[in-house]
Scaffold this active site. Structure first.
Site, PDB file in Angstrom:
ATOM      1  N   THR A 149     -20.624  42.020  19.045  1.00  0.00           N
ATOM      2  CA  THR A 149     -21.991  41.716  19.446  1.00  0.00           C
ATOM      3  C   THR A 149     -22.856  41.591  18.204  1.00  0.00           C
ATOM      4  OG1 THR A 149     -23.924  42.460  20.703  1.00  0.00           O
ATOM      5  CG2 THR A 149     -22.488  44.178  19.829  1.00  0.00           C
ATOM      6  N   HIS A 201     -11.684  57.082  21.273  1.00  0.00           N
ATOM      7  CA  HIS A 201     -10.996  58.094  20.463  1.00  0.00           C
ATOM      8  C   HIS A 201      -9.648  58.496  21.048  1.00  0.00           C
ATOM      9  CE1 HIS A 201     -10.866  60.654  17.087  1.00  0.00           C
ATOM     10  NE2 HIS A 201     -12.143  60.958  17.030  1.00  0.00           N
TER      11      HIS A 201
END
Length: 226
Positions: A149, A201
């Site tokens: 983005t 993660h």
């Protein structure tokens, strides 16, 4: 004193998708800044030639190509998490966030690594125009293996975008700003940009995330002169 604005179909879909993403992925983030001197020089040198072929050369193709360099260096970033495995994707389908009148869409550029710079620029122009015209087909909004983005087009220096599921990461590019930096113990003014990488993660740890982002940074800063 107040006005109730019903959710549009797109806003409702965005709300559901973003909430699901936050509830799905334990997110972490890392950030670096890059000197875009070589990229901007290259763009200035070639934009007129591209324009003569009907192609507007924006920074997005450069960002995509640098991102792919990072994905090749750290394959776990171009992946999907499953409860029993991490599925590494061998093709590079890059989702590119595009702001439209009533929200945000993420059209997918499939096999983005197979394009030349001019080919990628032409494809970026095409999908952005069709996205803003509301002419994208449903399958053009699905199947990304990673997303980027460019929030810097609105003047944002730094951001922490939400992961576009089922991707395991998203890379944000801030606005370009001339800043004072130290190069070889000398003060210089350079066009700098913040890169922000938000990652799942469960799949990637800090070391892998930093290796990915450092590769993107290096690709931008060492853009070849042509």
């Amino acid at each position: 004193e107040e006005e109730v604005v019903p959710l549009s179909r797109m806003r409702k879909a965005i709300a559901e998708h973003m909430t699901r993403s936050v509830l799905t992925s334990p997110r972490a983030a890392t950030s670096m800044e890059a000197d875009l001197s070589r990229v901007l020089t290259h763009r200035e040198k070639h934009k007129d030639a591209f324009a003569s072929q009907g192609v507007r050369l924006t920074l997005t193709p450069y960002f995509i190509m640098a991102t792919i360099a990072g994905l090749k260096a750290v394959p776990e970033v171009n992946a999907v998490f499953r409860e029993d495995a991490i599925v590494l994707k061998r093709r590079y389908h890059i989702g590119v966030a595009v702001a439209v009148s009533d929200g945000l869409v993420v059209p997918v550029i499939r096999d983005a690594d197979e394009y030349s710079l001019i080919g990628l620029a032409r494809k970026v122009n095409e999908v952005a125009e069709r996205a803003r015209a509301g002419k994208l087909l449903p399958d053009e909004l699905a199947g990304s293996t990673f997303s980027i983005t460019n929030h810097g087009v609105f003047g944002s220096l730094f951001g922490l975008p939400i992961i576009n599921q089922p991707n395991v990461g998203i890379l944000g590019f801030g606005t370009i700003q001339k800043r004072v930096v130290v190069i070889d113990d000398a003060i210089a003014i350079r066009p700098m940009i913040y890169l922000s990488f938000v990652f799942d993660h469960r799949v990637i740890d800090g070391a892998g995330a930093d290796k990915f982002l450092a590769t993107v940074k290096r690709a931008l800063e060492e853009w070849p002169e042509e």
